[in-house]
Write a protein that holds these residues in place. Structure first.
Motif, PDB file in Angstrom:
ATOM      1  N   ASP A  57      65.468  38.455  21.945  1.00 31.97           N
ATOM      2  CA  ASP A  57      64.948  39.179  23.053  1.00 31.97           C
ATOM      3  C   ASP A  57      65.412  39.001  24.331  1.00 31.97           C
ATOM      4  O   ASP A  57      65.619  39.651  25.143  1.00 31.97           O
ATOM      5  N   ILE A  58      66.093  37.763  24.222  1.00 35.58           N
ATOM      6  CA  ILE A  58      66.732  37.242  25.615  1.00 35.58           C
ATOM      7  C   ILE A  58      67.939  38.009  25.972  1.00 35.58           C
ATOM      8  O   ILE A  58      68.582  38.015  27.059  1.00 35.58           O
ATOM      9  N   ASN A  59      68.575  38.593  24.811  1.00 37.49           N
ATOM     10  CA  ASN A  59      69.938  39.100  25.025  1.00 37.49           C
ATOM     11  C   ASN A  59      69.924  40.328  25.616  1.00 37.49           C
ATOM     12  O   ASN A  59      68.832  41.267  25.209  1.00 37.49           O
ATOM     13  N   LEU A  60      70.682  40.931  26.515  1.00 34.83           N
ATOM     14  CA  LEU A  60      70.420  42.059  27.396  1.00 34.83           C
ATOM     15  C   LEU A  60      70.945  43.300  26.658  1.00 34.83           C
ATOM     16  O   LEU A  60      70.596  44.318  26.949  1.00 34.83           O
ATOM     17  N   ARG A  61      71.818  43.151  25.803  1.00 32.47           N
ATOM     18  CA  ARG A  61      72.281  44.143  24.909  1.00 32.47           C
ATOM     19  C   ARG A  61      71.516  44.429  23.693  1.00 32.47           C
ATOM     20  O   ARG A  61      71.495  43.624  22.858  1.00 32.47           O
ATOM     21  N   ALA A  62      70.831  45.565  23.703  1.00 31.47           N
ATOM     22  CA  ALA A  62      69.925  45.785  22.459  1.00 31.47           C
ATOM     23  C   ALA A  62      70.591  45.587  21.299  1.00 31.47           C
ATOM     24  O   ALA A  62      70.120  45.007  20.211  1.00 31.47           O
ATOM     25  N   ALA A  63      71.772  46.198  21.003  1.00 29.87           N
ATOM     26  CA  ALA A  63      72.453  45.893  19.731  1.00 29.87           C
ATOM     27  C   ALA A  63      72.902  44.737  19.442  1.00 29.87           C
ATOM     28  O   ALA A  63      73.072  44.258  18.340  1.00 29.87           O
ATOM     29  N   ALA A  64      72.847  43.756  20.435  1.00 28.82           N
ATOM     30  CA  ALA A  64      73.095  42.212  19.836  1.00 28.82           C
ATOM     31  C   ALA A  64      71.982  41.210  19.666  1.00 28.82           C
ATOM     32  O   ALA A  64      72.043  40.306  19.285  1.00 28.82           O
ATOM     33  N   ARG A  65      70.621  42.129  19.728  1.00 32.37           N
ATOM     34  CA  ARG A  65      69.434  41.419  19.421  1.00 32.37           C
ATOM     35  C   ARG A  65      69.227  40.994  17.950  1.00 32.37           C
ATOM     36  O   ARG A  65      68.624  39.995  17.866  1.00 32.37           O
ATOM     37  N   ALA A  66      69.757  41.913  17.192  1.00 30.41           N
ATOM     38  CA  ALA A  66      69.414  41.675  15.660  1.00 30.41           C
ATOM     39  C   ALA A  66      70.157  40.517  15.114  1.00 30.41           C
ATOM     40  O   ALA A  66      71.405  40.502  15.396  1.00 30.41           O
ATOM     41  N   SER A  67      69.856  39.524  14.578  1.00 29.13           N
ATOM     42  CA  SER A  67      70.451  38.428  14.127  1.00 29.13           C
ATOM     43  C   SER A  67      69.625  37.703  12.891  1.00 29.13           C
ATOM     44  O   SER A  67      68.746  38.215  12.398  1.00 29.13           O
ATOM     45  N   PHE A  68      70.100  36.503  12.217  1.00 31.64           N
ATOM     46  CA  PHE A  68      69.507  35.829  11.314  1.00 31.64           C
ATOM     47  C   PHE A  68      69.475  34.342  12.121  1.00 31.64           C
ATOM     48  O   PHE A  68      70.362  33.878  12.583  1.00 31.64           O
ATOM     49  N   ASP A  69      68.307  33.602  11.491  1.00 31.09           N
ATOM     50  CA  ASP A  69      68.389  32.179  11.610  1.00 31.09           C
ATOM     51  C   ASP A  69      68.554  31.517  10.152  1.00 31.09           C
ATOM     52  O   ASP A  69      68.352  32.121   9.313  1.00 31.09           O
ATOM     53  N   LEU A  70      68.893  30.255  10.414  1.00 31.03           N
ATOM     54  CA  LEU A  70      68.812  29.361   9.204  1.00 31.03           C
ATOM     55  C   LEU A  70      67.491  28.746   9.377  1.00 31.03           C
ATOM     56  O   LEU A  70      67.139  28.354  10.315  1.00 31.03           O
ATOM     57  N   VAL A  71      66.832  28.687   8.203  1.00 32.77           N
ATOM     58  CA  VAL A  71      65.508  27.861   8.003  1.00 32.77           C
ATOM     59  C   VAL A  71      65.953  26.780   6.936  1.00 32.77           C
ATOM     60  O   VAL A  71      66.500  26.996   5.635  1.00 32.77           O
ATOM     61  N   LEU A  72      66.093  25.372   7.543  1.00 31.74           N
ATOM     62  CA  LEU A  72      66.383  24.155   6.816  1.00 31.74           C
ATOM     63  C   LEU A  72      65.331  23.506   6.167  1.00 31.74           C
ATOM     64  O   LEU A  72      64.462  23.185   7.079  1.00 31.74           O
ATOM     65  N   THR A  73      65.329  23.113   4.965  1.00 30.92           N
ATOM     66  CA  THR A  73      64.121  22.264   4.315  1.00 30.92           C
ATOM     67  C   THR A  73      64.580  21.286   3.381  1.00 30.92           C
ATOM     68  O   THR A  73      65.669  21.310   2.938  1.00 30.92           O
ATOM     69  N   ASN A  74      63.584  20.375   3.232  1.00 27.63           N
ATOM     70  CA  ASN A  74      63.917  19.257   2.265  1.00 27.63           C
ATOM     71  C   ASN A  74      62.828  19.353   1.206  1.00 27.63           C
ATOM     72  O   ASN A  74      62.537  18.365   0.417  1.00 27.63           O
ATOM     73  N   TYR A  75      62.335  20.662   1.090  1.00 27.11           N
ATOM     74  CA  TYR A  75      61.498  20.901  -0.263  1.00 27.11           C
ATOM     75  C   TYR A  75      61.719  22.184  -0.917  1.00 27.11           C
ATOM     76  O   TYR A  75      62.423  23.054  -0.439  1.00 27.11           O
TER      77      TYR A  75
END
Length: 273
Positions: free
Chosen positions: A255-273
């Motif tokens: 949401d901090i990105n000013l361009r709406a088209a650039a707001r969709a993305s993926f995060d990585l979730v890293l775990t040890n389980y």
């Protein structure tokens, strides 16, 4: 009955929003949490959205941002006084400039907490940004919205009443965590470009060598039986630095990105389980 490691406080939300915070994904992250029997740790506290969603019975919240930590401590101890102070603060460009120039070291605990909440609600996109001297430098946002909701702040205060809220480096928290504890880590992300590169919410920056240091601390904690979850950017650098942890992708928005088209993305979730 509350699940293991959780209290029965019910629905509690954070009283602030934080750039990169996990309010929108807190329920999803908690649903994927491991069963744990010890304390919950959040070494990059931010808005503590996952803490409030989880409502753990025992928790340690910490951050390297002294103003954020002081704010949480005051809200836990003196919520009525913090709200009264906020009620006296005008939402105008002139008052914003005055509050922004204040030296936190010259304020008492209540004034210091109110300043954090006020700037969080009135600064552009709620962004907490400071220069190398630690001076807040985000411009005025001209938002017409309340600084707080009374019941939300009071519920947050009750949730924080027995919580250990600390000013410390993430490595200190990870070093103290014990087998059976769950640590949720949401550090400043490795760069993707543009606004995703923002990492100056303290007078120092969070650099690649800090990520290397974090990865080493995570591996050391993991070897002791500490349960770990971390969110970060979906980049080759992230996968390389944090090699050895399990990775999944989580759909997100910037949401901090000013361009709406650039707001969709993926995060990585890293775990040890």
């Amino acid at each position: 009955m509350a699940a293991p490691g959780r209290s029965s406080r019910g629905d509690v939300r954070s009283f602030i929003k934080w750039a990169g915070g996990k309010t929108r994904y807190a329920a999803q992250l908690v649903a994927a949490a491991p069963p744990f029997t010890g304390r919950y740790w959040e070494p990059f506290m931010g808005s503590a959205a996952v803490f409030f969603e989880l409502s753990p019975a025992k928790a340690v919240l910490s951050d390297a941002n002294p103003e954020l930590v002081a704010c949480f401590q005051a809200v836990a101890a003196q919520p009525e006084a913090v709200m009264a102070r906020l009620d006296a603060m005008a939402n105008t460009p002139e008052n914003f400039a005055l509050v922004r120039r204040q030296n936190p070291a010259e304020l008492d605990a209540v004034e210091r907490a109110a300043r954090v909440i006020y700037l969080n609600k009135t600064a552009f996109r709620g962004l907490w940004r400071v220069n190398r001297r630690g001076l807040f430098n985000t411009p005025y946002g001209a938002y017409d919205r309340p600084y707080y909701r009374r019941e939300t702040l009071l519920e947050a205060s009750r949730a924080l009443a027995e919580v250990d809220v600390r000013l410390c480096d993430f490595a200190d928290a990870l070093r103290e965590a014990e087998a059976g504890d769950w640590v949720f880590l949401d550090p400043p992300y490795l760069p993707e470009g543009g606004f995703a590169d923002f990492k100056r919410y303290t007078s120092g920056q969070f650099r690649n060598d800090d990520h290397e240091r974090l990865a080493a601390a995570m591996h050391a904690a993991s070897a002791r039986g500490v349960l770990l979850t971390m969110t970060n950017s979906d980049t080759d650098a992230t996968r390389a630095i944090y090699a050895g942890f399990r990775t999944t992708r989580m759909a997100t928005r910037r949401d901090i990105n000013l361009r709406a088209a650039a707001r969709a993305s993926f995060d990585l979730v890293l775990t040890n389980y």
